[in-house]
Scaffold this motif. Structure first.
Motif, PDB file in Angstrom:
ATOM      1  N   MET A  57       0.828  -1.212   0.000  1.00 21.99           N
ATOM      2  CA  MET A  57       0.000   0.000   0.000  1.00 21.99           C
ATOM      3  C   MET A  57       0.859   1.258   0.000  1.00 21.99           C
ATOM      4  O   MET A  57       0.348   2.356   0.009  1.00 21.99           O
ATOM      5  N   GLY A  58       2.186   1.070   0.034  1.00 22.09           N
ATOM      6  CA  GLY A  58       3.092   2.217   0.010  1.00 22.09           C
ATOM      7  C   GLY A  58       3.556   2.687   1.377  1.00 22.09           C
ATOM      8  O   GLY A  58       4.140   3.763   1.490  1.00 22.09           O
ATOM      9  N   ILE A  59       3.310   1.896   2.420  1.00 17.13           N
ATOM     10  CA  ILE A  59       3.753   2.271   3.767  1.00 17.13           C
ATOM     11  C   ILE A  59       5.155   1.704   3.963  1.00 17.13           C
ATOM     12  O   ILE A  59       5.341   0.491   3.920  1.00 17.13           O
ATOM     13  N   PRO A  60       6.158   2.565   4.151  1.00 22.32           N
ATOM     14  CA  PRO A  60       7.537   2.075   4.281  1.00 22.32           C
ATOM     15  C   PRO A  60       7.802   1.458   5.659  1.00 22.32           C
ATOM     16  O   PRO A  60       7.603   2.111   6.684  1.00 22.32           O
ATOM     17  N   ILE A  61       8.223   0.194   5.653  1.00 25.23           N
ATOM     18  CA  ILE A  61       8.499  -0.543   6.879  1.00 25.23           C
ATOM     19  C   ILE A  61       9.854  -1.229   6.728  1.00 25.23           C
ATOM     20  O   ILE A  61      10.112  -1.888   5.727  1.00 25.23           O
ATOM     21  N   ASN A  62      10.717  -1.046   7.736  1.00 24.23           N
ATOM     22  CA  ASN A  62      12.029  -1.709   7.747  1.00 24.23           C
ATOM     23  C   ASN A  62      11.929  -3.034   8.491  1.00 24.23           C
ATOM     24  O   ASN A  62      11.129  -3.178   9.413  1.00 24.23           O
ATOM     25  N   THR A  63      12.793  -3.986   8.095  1.00 21.50           N
ATOM     26  CA  THR A  63      12.888  -5.271   8.775  1.00 21.50           C
ATOM     27  C   THR A  63      14.326  -5.494   9.202  1.00 21.50           C
ATOM     28  O   THR A  63      15.235  -5.357   8.392  1.00 21.50           O
ATOM     29  N   GLU A  64      14.499  -5.829  10.480  1.00 19.90           N
ATOM     30  CA  GLU A  64      15.812  -6.200  10.997  1.00 19.90           C
ATOM     31  C   GLU A  64      15.679  -7.614  11.556  1.00 19.90           C
ATOM     32  O   GLU A  64      14.775  -7.890  12.348  1.00 19.90           O
ATOM     33  N   THR A  80       9.967  -1.896  11.933  1.00 21.99           N
ATOM     34  CA  THR A  80       9.824  -0.498  12.327  1.00 21.99           C
ATOM     35  C   THR A  80       9.285   0.313  11.157  1.00 21.99           C
ATOM     36  O   THR A  80       9.625   0.038  10.000  1.00 21.99           O
ATOM     37  N   LEU A  81       8.462   1.299  11.470  1.00 15.65           N
ATOM     38  CA  LEU A  81       8.001   2.215  10.427  1.00 15.65           C
ATOM     39  C   LEU A  81       9.179   3.062   9.976  1.00 15.65           C
ATOM     40  O   LEU A  81       9.950   3.545  10.803  1.00 15.65           O
ATOM     41  N   ALA A  82       9.318   3.257   8.682  1.00 17.61           N
ATOM     42  CA  ALA A  82      10.399   4.069   8.125  1.00 17.61           C
ATOM     43  C   ALA A  82       9.872   5.443   7.729  1.00 17.61           C
ATOM     44  O   ALA A  82      10.354   6.057   6.782  1.00 17.61           O
ATOM     45  N   CYS A  83       8.871   5.908   8.458  1.00 18.47           N
ATOM     46  CA  CYS A  83       8.265   7.215   8.189  1.00 18.47           C
ATOM     47  C   CYS A  83       7.550   7.661   9.451  1.00 18.47           C
ATOM     48  O   CYS A  83       7.359   6.885  10.374  1.00 18.47           O
ATOM     49  N   ASP A  84       7.156   8.913   9.470  1.00 22.24           N
ATOM     50  CA  ASP A  84       6.310   9.399  10.551  1.00 22.24           C
ATOM     51  C   ASP A  84       4.867   9.113  10.173  1.00 22.24           C
ATOM     52  O   ASP A  84       4.473   9.297   9.016  1.00 22.24           O
ATOM     53  N   ALA A  85       4.095   8.650  11.142  1.00 20.22           N
ATOM     54  CA  ALA A  85       2.696   8.331  10.874  1.00 20.22           C
ATOM     55  C   ALA A  85       1.831   8.771  12.038  1.00 20.22           C
ATOM     56  O   ALA A  85       2.241   8.695  13.196  1.00 20.22           O
ATOM     57  N   SER A  86       0.658   9.228  11.711  1.00 20.87           N
ATOM     58  CA  SER A  86      -0.346   9.578  12.707  1.00 20.87           C
ATOM     59  C   SER A  86      -1.444   8.522  12.625  1.00 20.87           C
ATOM     60  O   SER A  86      -1.988   8.278  11.547  1.00 20.87           O
ATOM     61  N   VAL A  87      -1.735   7.868  13.738  1.00 17.41           N
ATOM     62  CA  VAL A  87      -2.736   6.801  13.759  1.00 17.41           C
ATOM     63  C   VAL A  87      -3.812   7.152  14.769  1.00 17.41           C
ATOM     64  O   VAL A  87      -3.516   7.505  15.907  1.00 17.41           O
TER      65      VAL A  87
END
Length: 96
Positions: A57-64, A80-87
């Motif tokens: 959907m275009g939401i940037p998420i990192n994986t470690e 982890t989210l790789a952006c700022d988001a308001s939920v």
């Protein structure tokens, strides 16, 4: 769970409404912040699938990948989210 998400940054903010497990996973990621969320800390049947759909959907998420020991040693993912988001939660649980 039914949530309203606004991804901040870039040229313009993007807004999504997510329901069910996708909404739950996104809320967990936003709440975890820079520390991230793992399937061990936040059990759910298909974390990797939720992350895959959110990325689609275009939401940037990192994986470690994290190595762990113990009786069932192996590895697990920390997302982890790789952006700022308001939920904001619109509905905690769906009506049956």
């Amino acid at each position: 769970m039914h949530i309203h998400v606004t991804i901040l940054g870039g040229d313009c903010p993007r807004t999504f409404e997510l329901k069910g497990r996708l909404g739950w996973a996104m809320a967990q990621l936003a709440k975890a912040g820079a520390r991230g969320a793992t399937p061990i800390e936040h059990p759910a049947p298909r974390w990797s699938a939720y992350v895959h759909e959110l990325r689609g959907m275009g939401i940037p998420i990192n994986t470690e990948m994290i190595v762990h020991g113990g009786a069932y040693s192996g590895h697990h993912a920390r997302y982890t989210l790789a952006c700022d988001a308001s939920v904001s939660v619109l509905q905690e649980r769906s009506a049956a």
